[in-house]
Design an enzyme around this catalytic site. Sequence first.
Site, PDB file in Angstrom:
ATOM      1  N   CYS A  16       0.866  -1.178   0.000  1.00 10.15           N
ATOM      2  CA  CYS A  16       0.000   0.000   0.000  1.00 10.15           C
ATOM      3  C   CYS A  16       0.906   1.233   0.000  1.00 10.15           C
ATOM      4  CB  CYS A  16      -0.907   0.002   1.231  1.00 10.15           C
ATOM      5  SG  CYS A  16       0.002   0.040   2.792  1.00 10.15           S
ATOM      6  N   CYS A 100       2.103   6.387   8.254  1.00 10.92           N
ATOM      7  CA  CYS A 100       1.125   6.493   7.170  1.00 10.92           C
ATOM      8  C   CYS A 100       0.171   7.657   7.469  1.00 10.92           C
ATOM      9  CB  CYS A 100       0.350   5.183   7.083  1.00 10.92           C
ATOM     10  SG  CYS A 100      -1.056   5.277   5.979  1.00 10.92           S
ATOM     11  N   GLU A 130       0.381  -0.584  15.268  1.00 11.88           N
ATOM     12  CA  GLU A 130      -0.521   0.556  15.037  1.00 11.88           C
ATOM     13  C   GLU A 130      -1.411   0.796  16.254  1.00 11.88           C
ATOM     14  OE1 GLU A 130      -4.557   1.597  12.682  1.00 11.88           O
ATOM     15  OE2 GLU A 130      -3.112   0.483  11.479  1.00 11.88           O
ATOM     16  N   SER A 266       1.470  -5.713   2.753  1.00 16.63           N
ATOM     17  CA  SER A 266       2.880  -5.732   3.161  1.00 16.63           C
ATOM     18  C   SER A 266       3.700  -6.725   2.339  1.00 16.63           C
ATOM     19  CB  SER A 266       2.979  -6.089   4.646  1.00 16.63           C
ATOM     20  OG  SER A 266       2.237  -7.267   4.910  1.00 16.63           O
TER      21      SER A 266
END
Length: 282
Positions: A16, A100, A130, A266
């Site tokens: 991504c 991100c 995260e 990923s």
Amino acid sequence: MALNLTVDIDKDSGFCFGVVYAIDMAEEILEEDGYLYCLGDIVHNDEEVARLKAKGLRIIGHDVLPTLKQEKVLIRAHGEAPETYKIALENNITLIDASCPVVLKLQNRIKTSFDQEEKILIFGKHGHAEVVGLQGQTNNEALVFQDIAELDDADLPASFTLYSQTTKSVDKFYQIKDELIKRGYEVKANDTICRQVSNRYEDLVHFAKKYDKIIFVSGKKSSNGKVLFEVCLKENSNTYFVSEVGEINTQVFQENDRVGICGATSTPMWLMQEVKSFLEAL
């Protein structure tokens, strides 16, 4: 005898934009300095981590960070808790922040909710990088759960704000929201799931149906990989999870099979191409 397999890679699979951004930044500094510290695995894919380690990337844990002085340290796409920035400031560490943008936006929203004294629930994987960063925005007061069953015996406030880790299933998030409302709670729901990830669910539903066999390539640590693999498996029971070429069981293929290769956000494209070359040579 050659199996004569027809092999296609899903054009929407691969990194991504958040991961691309982090790896580009790392490679740029490795080129200049020859080494770079990174807080945790830069991406949940062992093959890609090994490639970057060979270029000088040094993966460290949070326990090592306070021992560094005047170094450069990369923050990966998953983002970090405020404590990390505090330590960096105290130790004159230059943070290369590759968080991100989708994660940063979510961190800010959670911080605002927390500052407004809202009670916060986060739908996410316990201990995921995260999620640790998100919880850090609430002084670790937010309640994290990865399955609604965990909330059955929880002492929840009458009203709260619900957030989600960016890589969770949109459908599951809304099911949880509806169920909590049904249980009588007042829920302010924030759908903070990354659309680049959620769009892959639908894309893979169509992709998986088109082939005799599906090879899903992903690191074992990738939570996004586990979810997307299940999406493929549901549509095509001949779906196989592999982390690298050596894990492919060649016995499952038949002559003239059509094989689709796909992966997590990923999973590097070079790894899927390696799998394709291997299968085409059978």
